[in-house]
Scaffold this motif. Structure first.
Motif, mmCIF file in Angstrom:
data_model
loop_
_atom_site.group_PDB
_atom_site.id
_atom_site.type_symbol
_atom_site.label_atom_id
_atom_site.label_comp_id
_atom_site.label_asym_id
_atom_site.label_seq_id
_atom_site.Cartn_x
_atom_site.Cartn_y
_atom_site.Cartn_z
ATOM 1 N N ARG A 17 9.852 -7.772 -8.703
ATOM 2 C CA ARG A 17 9.404 -9.083 -9.140
ATOM 3 C C ARG A 17 8.233 -9.595 -8.301
ATOM 4 N NH1 ARG A 17 11.703 -7.482 -12.726
ATOM 5 N NH2 ARG A 17 13.473 -8.340 -13.885
ATOM 6 N N LEU A 18 7.712 -8.767 -7.440
ATOM 7 C CA LEU A 18 6.586 -9.153 -6.600
ATOM 8 C C LEU A 18 5.346 -9.342 -7.466
ATOM 9 C CD1 LEU A 18 5.727 -9.450 -3.561
ATOM 10 C CD2 LEU A 18 5.039 -7.049 -3.646
ATOM 11 N N PRO A 19 4.594 -10.428 -7.304
ATOM 12 C CA PRO A 19 3.360 -10.606 -8.081
ATOM 13 C C PRO A 19 2.414 -9.423 -7.880
ATOM 14 C CG PRO A 19 3.933 -12.632 -6.935
ATOM 15 C CD PRO A 19 4.859 -11.579 -6.425
ATOM 16 N N ARG A 20 1.585 -9.188 -8.882
ATOM 17 C CA ARG A 20 0.694 -8.041 -8.860
ATOM 18 C C ARG A 20 -0.210 -8.056 -7.616
ATOM 19 N NH1 ARG A 20 -0.793 -4.592 -13.059
ATOM 20 N NH2 ARG A 20 -2.780 -3.490 -12.794
ATOM 21 N N ALA A 21 -0.711 -9.233 -7.261
ATOM 22 C CA ALA A 21 -1.595 -9.336 -6.089
ATOM 23 C C ALA A 21 -0.843 -8.984 -4.800
ATOM 24 C CB ALA A 21 -2.188 -10.740 -5.991
ATOM 25 N N GLY A 22 0.408 -9.419 -4.682
ATOM 26 C CA GLY A 22 1.195 -9.100 -3.492
ATOM 27 C C GLY A 22 1.502 -7.623 -3.388
ATOM 28 N N PHE A 23 1.833 -6.990 -4.556
ATOM 29 C CA PHE A 23 2.083 -5.550 -4.553
ATOM 30 C C PHE A 23 0.819 -4.788 -4.159
ATOM 31 C CE2 PHE A 23 2.228 -1.353 -6.441
ATOM 32 C CZ PHE A 23 3.509 -0.917 -6.142
ATOM 33 N N THR A 24 -0.310 -5.235 -4.707
ATOM 34 C CA THR A 24 -1.581 -4.574 -4.396
ATOM 35 C C THR A 24 -1.871 -4.598 -2.897
ATOM 36 O OG1 THR A 24 -2.481 -5.176 -6.559
ATOM 37 C CG2 THR A 24 -4.065 -4.580 -4.835
ATOM 38 N N ALA A 25 -1.695 -5.760 -2.268
ATOM 39 C CA ALA A 25 -1.989 -5.895 -0.838
ATOM 40 C C ALA A 25 -1.080 -4.999 -0.008
ATOM 41 C CB ALA A 25 -1.835 -7.351 -0.406
ATOM 42 N N ALA A 26 0.222 -4.993 -0.340
ATOM 43 C CA ALA A 26 1.157 -4.176 0.421
ATOM 44 C C ALA A 26 0.884 -2.687 0.217
ATOM 45 C CB ALA A 26 2.594 -4.512 0.015
ATOM 46 N N TYR A 27 0.610 -2.302 -1.041
ATOM 47 C CA TYR A 27 0.416 -0.884 -1.356
ATOM 48 C C TYR A 27 -0.857 -0.341 -0.721
ATOM 49 C CZ TYR A 27 0.287 3.385 -4.172
ATOM 50 O OH TYR A 27 0.272 4.698 -4.582
ATOM 51 N N ASP A 28 -1.926 -1.109 -0.764
ATOM 52 C CA ASP A 28 -3.217 -0.605 -0.309
ATOM 53 C C ASP A 28 -3.259 -0.364 1.194
ATOM 54 O OD1 ASP A 28 -4.144 -0.547 -2.848
ATOM 55 O OD2 ASP A 28 -5.487 -2.274 -2.687
ATOM 56 N N VAL A 29 -2.462 -1.098 1.973
ATOM 57 C CA VAL A 29 -2.397 -0.841 3.413
ATOM 58 C C VAL A 29 -1.925 0.589 3.669
ATOM 59 C CG1 VAL A 29 -1.189 -1.421 5.552
ATOM 60 C CG2 VAL A 29 -2.085 -3.235 4.103
ATOM 61 N N PHE A 30 -0.862 0.991 2.965
ATOM 62 C CA PHE A 30 -0.355 2.350 3.147
ATOM 63 C C PHE A 30 -1.269 3.379 2.498
ATOM 64 C CE2 PHE A 30 3.375 0.828 5.055
ATOM 65 C CZ PHE A 30 4.082 1.914 5.552
ATOM 66 N N ALA A 31 -1.829 3.055 1.354
ATOM 67 C CA ALA A 31 -2.703 4.004 0.674
ATOM 68 C C ALA A 31 -3.901 4.367 1.538
ATOM 69 C CB ALA A 31 -3.171 3.417 -0.660
ATOM 70 N N ALA A 32 -4.477 3.384 2.228
ATOM 71 C CA ALA A 32 -5.611 3.667 3.103
ATOM 72 C C ALA A 32 -5.200 4.553 4.265
ATOM 73 C CB ALA A 32 -6.213 2.350 3.608
ATOM 74 N N SER A 33 -4.011 4.292 4.838
ATOM 75 C CA SER A 33 -3.546 5.093 5.972
ATOM 76 C C SER A 33 -3.275 6.540 5.572
ATOM 77 C CB SER A 33 -2.274 4.467 6.565
ATOM 78 O OG SER A 33 -2.527 3.162 7.019
ATOM 79 N N TRP A 34 -2.801 6.728 4.332
ATOM 80 C CA TRP A 34 -2.443 8.070 3.882
ATOM 81 C C TRP A 34 -3.543 8.719 3.036
ATOM 82 C CZ3 TRP A 34 2.080 10.781 4.970
ATOM 83 C CH2 TRP A 34 3.015 10.081 5.756
ATOM 84 N N LYS A 35 -4.716 8.073 3.019
ATOM 85 C CA LYS A 35 -5.858 8.631 2.287
ATOM 86 C C LYS A 35 -5.513 8.843 0.817
ATOM 87 C CE LYS A 35 -6.219 12.035 5.281
ATOM 88 N NZ LYS A 35 -5.367 11.590 6.385
ATOM 89 N N SER A 36 -4.797 7.900 0.257
ATOM 90 C CA SER A 36 -4.426 7.946 -1.158
ATOM 91 C C SER A 36 -5.270 6.957 -1.958
ATOM 92 C CB SER A 36 -2.937 7.604 -1.318
ATOM 93 O OG SER A 36 -2.134 8.574 -0.703
ATOM 94 N N LYS A 37 -5.161 7.040 -3.268
ATOM 95 C CA LYS A 37 -5.892 6.115 -4.140
ATOM 96 C C LYS A 37 -5.380 4.686 -3.952
ATOM 97 C CE LYS A 37 -6.640 9.565 -7.776
ATOM 98 N NZ LYS A 37 -6.337 9.932 -9.184
ATOM 99 N N ARG A 38 -6.304 3.752 -4.036
ATOM 100 C CA ARG A 38 -5.903 2.347 -3.991
ATOM 101 C C ARG A 38 -5.268 1.976 -5.317
ATOM 102 N NH1 ARG A 38 -11.057 -0.954 -2.384
ATOM 103 N NH2 ARG A 38 -9.513 -2.652 -2.303
ATOM 104 N N PHE A 39 -4.503 0.886 -5.312
ATOM 105 C CA PHE A 39 -3.746 0.508 -6.503
ATOM 106 C C PHE A 39 -4.668 0.215 -7.683
ATOM 107 C CE2 PHE A 39 -1.661 -2.789 -9.126
ATOM 108 C CZ PHE A 39 -0.601 -2.027 -9.595
ATOM 109 N N ILE A 40 -5.828 -0.407 -7.436
ATOM 110 C CA ILE A 40 -6.724 -0.744 -8.536
ATOM 111 C C ILE A 40 -7.253 0.516 -9.225
ATOM 112 C CG2 ILE A 40 -8.797 -0.857 -7.078
ATOM 113 C CD1 ILE A 40 -9.726 -3.212 -8.817
ATOM 114 N N GLN A 41 -7.429 1.596 -8.461
ATOM 115 C CA GLN A 41 -7.863 2.856 -9.048
ATOM 116 C C GLN A 41 -6.771 3.442 -9.937
ATOM 117 O OE1 GLN A 41 -9.059 4.317 -4.895
ATOM 118 N NE2 GLN A 41 -10.473 5.458 -6.225
ATOM 119 N N ILE A 42 -5.528 3.405 -9.429
ATOM 120 C CA ILE A 42 -4.398 3.936 -10.208
ATOM 121 C C ILE A 42 -4.238 3.144 -11.501
ATOM 122 C CG2 ILE A 42 -1.912 4.335 -10.196
ATOM 123 C CD1 ILE A 42 -2.119 4.554 -7.130
ATOM 124 N N ALA A 43 -4.321 1.834 -11.370
ATOM 125 C CA ALA A 43 -4.163 0.990 -12.554
ATOM 126 C C ALA A 43 -5.275 1.246 -13.569
ATOM 127 C CB ALA A 43 -4.143 -0.483 -12.139
#
Length: 622
Positions: A17-43
Motif C-alpha cells: 500500500r506504499l505510494p508509488r513515489a515512496g516505493f520508488t525512493a526506497a527501491y532506487d537506493v538499493f538499485a543504485a547500490s546493486w547496479k540494477s535498473k531504477r524503478f522508472i526504467q522498469i516501469a
C-alpha cells in the motif's frame, strides 16, 4: 544468494500500500547500490510491453516487475529486510506476515552469549584515537581497536599528521561513552616513543582501481604504553573471518565527529559501478567492502563486525557524502591486512610479556610491579643481564620493610618456568669482605659439595685473590650445576648491609656484574639498592643493566585491570556480580565468628562501610 520463490512475488506486490513515489525512493537506493535498473526504467519497459492507465493496477504490475528483477539479482531479501517499515506501512496483516517470512531468510540463530560477549568485547576494545599534544587536550582524530595487549589498529590517514611530529604523538581513549560515571569513565593510554610499528599508506585516490587499493590498505599499528589488552582482550588478526556476503549485515563501532562511541548496522552492498570490482574473480577478497550505513569524520579506523556473529571482518576506511545516500561507505577486509602484516604481528605478540595473574604454585595474585615483570621478560629474551630493584629510604631516612622484597622473589618464580630457569637467592648479610668466602657462599646456594671446584687463594691472604680467576670459576661452577638452565642469582637486603663500602666485597661484586654482562646463562637481580648503582654506567647505557623502583605500590588502575582480567574473565559485567558476591561472603566469613559477629551482620557491615563508596561514589551517594 538468497532468493524468494518467484510465484510469491505477484501476491506480495498486490498487498503493498506504499505510494508509488515512496516505493520508488526506497527501491532506487538499493538499485543504485546493486547496479540494477531504477524503478522508472522498469516501469517504462513494462509500459512498452503493455500500456496501462495510471492507477492501482499499474502500480501492482510495476511493483511486481521491480521485485522480480531484485529477486533475480539476489537483493530482494536484503531490500525487504532494510525497508520493512516502509513496505509494510498501512498494509494488512497478511503482507506483514509475508514480509516477515522473507526477512527471516536473512536470519540465523546465534547464541545469546555470543552476542553478549561480542558486544561487550567490541565496546571494551574499541577506542578513540586522540592526539596527546603538549596542551594535553586529547583531541579526537579517529577510531581504532585493540589487536594485541599493547597494539591498536587504525587507519594510516588518521595518524599521518603525527608520524614525523617530534612533540605530539597519538594515544588511545577507551570507555568513552555518554553518561559514563567516574567509576567507568574514559581511560587514556599514551603511545611509546617509537609508536608506529607497521603500516600501509592511504590511497591517493579514493576511487582508485582494486589493484591500486591492494597496495594502499590504509592501516597503522601503534604501540601503547601499558598492556590494556590483558584486561580488555583483543582481536587476533591471524584468525579473522571473511566479511559476510553481499546483502549480509555488518556494524561499525566508531567515534563520529569526535562524539562518544557509537555503533550502527547496515547491509553489505556491491561496489559502486565503474571502479573495476565487477572484473574481480567471484571468490576473490576485494580490497574494499561496501555497506550502507552512516559515518562521519572521526569514524575512520572503526571496527567493522559481522552483525550476526560479532566477529571482526574489516576496518572502516572511508565514507562518501551524497545527497541521496546512494553511494555506500567502505572498509578494508582484515584478512588482507593480516596477510600483509602477518610476520610483524606474530613477532610483536611474542615480544610482549605474558599475563601472569597468579603464582603457579602458591596461588598468590601477581598485582602491580608491572615494570619488574617487563624487565624480567626482556631479560629472558634479550641482552639484559642485571636487574636492579631500587628501594630508597622513606622521608625520614629509614629503610623500608621487607614486603616488597619478598614479593620480588614471588614475581620471579611466577615469571620464570622452572623447566628453563633456576632461581637462587642470598642475603647481602652473607656477602663477606673476603671474596673467597663470598664465592663459597654463592656456590653453596646451589650445592655445598661444589665448593671444592673453586680455586684456592693466590696470595698470602684471601684478600690477595685474583678476582678475575675467582669470579670466572664461581660463574662456571654455578652454571654447570643447573644443567642447561638459565641461573638467576638474587641478592637481597642490600640496603641493610655495608657491602658497597667494603673493598673486598665491592670489588668482587663489580667483577661479578661485569662477568654476568657477558654470560647468556646468568642473570643477577639486586634487591634493596638504596640508590642507583655507581661505577656501572656503561652497562646501563648499553641496556645490560635495567632498574625498577620498589616504592611504587599497585595503583587503582592496575588493581582494576587485574580484577577484570583474572576475576571477571573479561566478560564484563556478566561475571563480576557472582564473583563479587562470593568474595564478600568469603571475607565476611573470615571476619565473623561466635565471639565477634554473625555472618549476616558482618556482610551488612562490609557493604555499609565499603560497598556504597565503591559503587555509588566517594560519599556513598546514589
Amino acid at each position: 544468494m538468497l532468493q524468494v520463490e518467484p510465484h510469491r512475488i505477484p501476491p506480495l506486490a498486490r498487498e503493498i500500500r506504499l505510494p508509488r513515489a515512496g516505493f520508488t525512493a526506497a527501491y532506487d537506493v538499493f538499485a543504485a547500490s546493486w547496479k540494477s535498473k531504477r524503478f522508472i526504467q522498469i516501469a517504462e519497459e513494462e509500459n512498452q510491453r503493455e500500456w496501462m492507465r495510471p492507477g492501482r493496477a499499474k502500480d501492482e504490475r510495476d511493483f511486481a516487475a521491480a521485485l522480480l528483477l531484485a529477486n533475480e539479482a539476489g537483493w530482494l531479501v536484503s531490500f525487504v529486510f532494510d525497508k520493512f517499515a516502509e513496505l509494510s506501512a498501512g498494509a494488512r496483516p497478511v503482507l506483514r506476515a509475508e514480509l516477515q517470512s522473507i526477512v527471516n531468510r536473512t536470519q540465523r540463530f546465534v547464541d545469546a552469549k555470543t552476542v553478549e560477549a561480542g558486544t561487550i568485547g567490541a565496546s571494551r576494545r574499541s577506542c578513540q584515537i586522540v592526539c596527546m599534544s603538549s596542551a594535553n587536550d586529547h583531541q579526537g582524530l579517529g577510531s581504532g581497536f585493540l589487536i594485541g595487549p599493547h597494539l591498536v589498529m587504525t587507519n594510516y590517514h588518521v595518524i599521518s599528521s603525527l608520524v614525523n611530529n617530534e612533540v605530539d604523538r597519538p594515544g588511545a581513549r577507551f570507555d568513552y561513552h555518554h553518561g559514563a560515571s567516574p567509576l567507568d569513565g574514559p581511560e587514556v593510554f599514551s603511545c611509546v616513543r617509537s609508536w608506529l610499528r607497521t603500516s600501509s599508506p592511504a590511497p591517493k585516490d579514493a576511487a582508485a582501481s582494486p589493484e591500486a587499493l591492494r597496495d594502499a590498505l590504509d592501516y597503522a599499528v601503534i604501540e601503547l604504553e601499558g598492556l590494556p589488552g590483558y584486561a580488555r582482550g583483543w582481536y587476533d588478526l591471524t584468525a579473522v573471518q571473511p566479511p559476510p556476503a553481499e546483502g549480509g549485515l555488518v556494524e561499525v563501532w566508531q567515534f563520529p565527529s569526535r562524539q562518544p562511541m557509537k555503533v550502527l548496522p547496515g547491509n553489505r552492498v556491491p561496489a559502486p559501478a565503474g571502479l573495476g570490482y565487477e572484473e574481480l574473480p567471484a571468490d576473490a577478497v576485494p580490497p574494499r567492502i561496501h555497506y550502507m550505513l552512516n559515518t562521519l569524520p572521526g569514524s575512520s579506523g572503526g571496527l567493522v563486525l559481522d552483525n550476526a556473529t560479532k566477529a571482526p571482518v574489516a576496518i572502516h576506511d572511508a565514507g562518501y557524502d551524497t545527497p541521496d545516500a546512494t553511494v555506500p561507505n567502505r572498509g578494508i577486509p582484515l584478512s588482507l591486512i593480516a596477510a600483509q602484516a602477518a610476520s610483524y604481528l606474530t613477532q610483536a605478540l611474542l615480544d610482549v610479556p605474558p599475563d601472569i595473574g597468579w603464582h603457579p604454585g602458591q596461588g598468590i595474585p601477581i598485582i602491580g610491579r608491572n615494570a619488574l615483570q617487563r624487565l624480567i621478560f626482556r631479560s629472558q629474551r634479550g641482552d639484559v643481564r642485571i636487574l636492579a630493584i631500587v628501594s630508597p629510604p622513606d622521608e625520614a631516612g629509614h629503610r623500608v620493610g621487607r614486603l616488597g622484597r619478598t614479593f620480588t622473589r614471588i614475581i620471579l618464580e611466577a615469571c620464570l618456568p622452572a623447566t628453563d630457569h633456576h632461581l637462587v637467592d642470598i642475603s647481602a648479610a652473607r656477602i663477606d669482605p673476603d671474596p673467597f668466602l663470598t664465592a663459597q657462599r654463592l656456590v653453596q646456594t646451589i650445592d655445598p659439595g661444589l665448593v671444592a671446584h673453586l680455586p684456592p687463594p693466590s696470595g698470602q691472604t684471601t684478600l690477595d685473590a685474583d678476582l678475575a680467576v675467582l669470579v670466572e670459576a664461581t660463574v662456571r661452577t654455578m652454571i654447570g650445576a643447573v644443567l642447561g638452565k638459565t641461573l638467576w642469582l638474587m641478592i637481597d637486603d642490600i640496603d641493610a648491609q655495608p657491602i658497597g663500602t667494603q673493598w673486598g666485597a665491592a670489588s668482587f661484586l663489580i667483577a661479578l656484574y661485569r662477568r654476568a654482562a657477558l654470560e647468556p646463562r646468568l642473570r643477577i637481580v639486586l634487591v634493596g639498592l638504596p640508590r642507583e648503582l655507581e661505577g656501572l654506567a656503561d652497562l646501563k647505557e648499553a641496556g645490560v643493566l635495567l632498574m625498577e623502583r620498589l616504592d611504587q605500590p599497585p595503583n587503582e588502575a592496575e588493581l582494576i585491570a587485574w580484577v577484570q582480567a583474572h576475576l571477571g574473565n573479561r566478560e564484563w559485567p556478566s561475571q563480576i556480580g557472582p564473583r563479587l558476591g562470593r568474595l564478600i561472603t568469603y571475607v565476611a566469613t573470615e571476619r565473623s565468628g561466635p565471639k565477634t559477629s554473625h555472618l549476616t551482620e558482618e556482610i551488612a557491615r562490609l557493604l555499609a562501610q565499603h560497598a556504597r563508596r565503591a559503587f555509588r561514589g566517594e560519599n556513598g551517594g546514589g
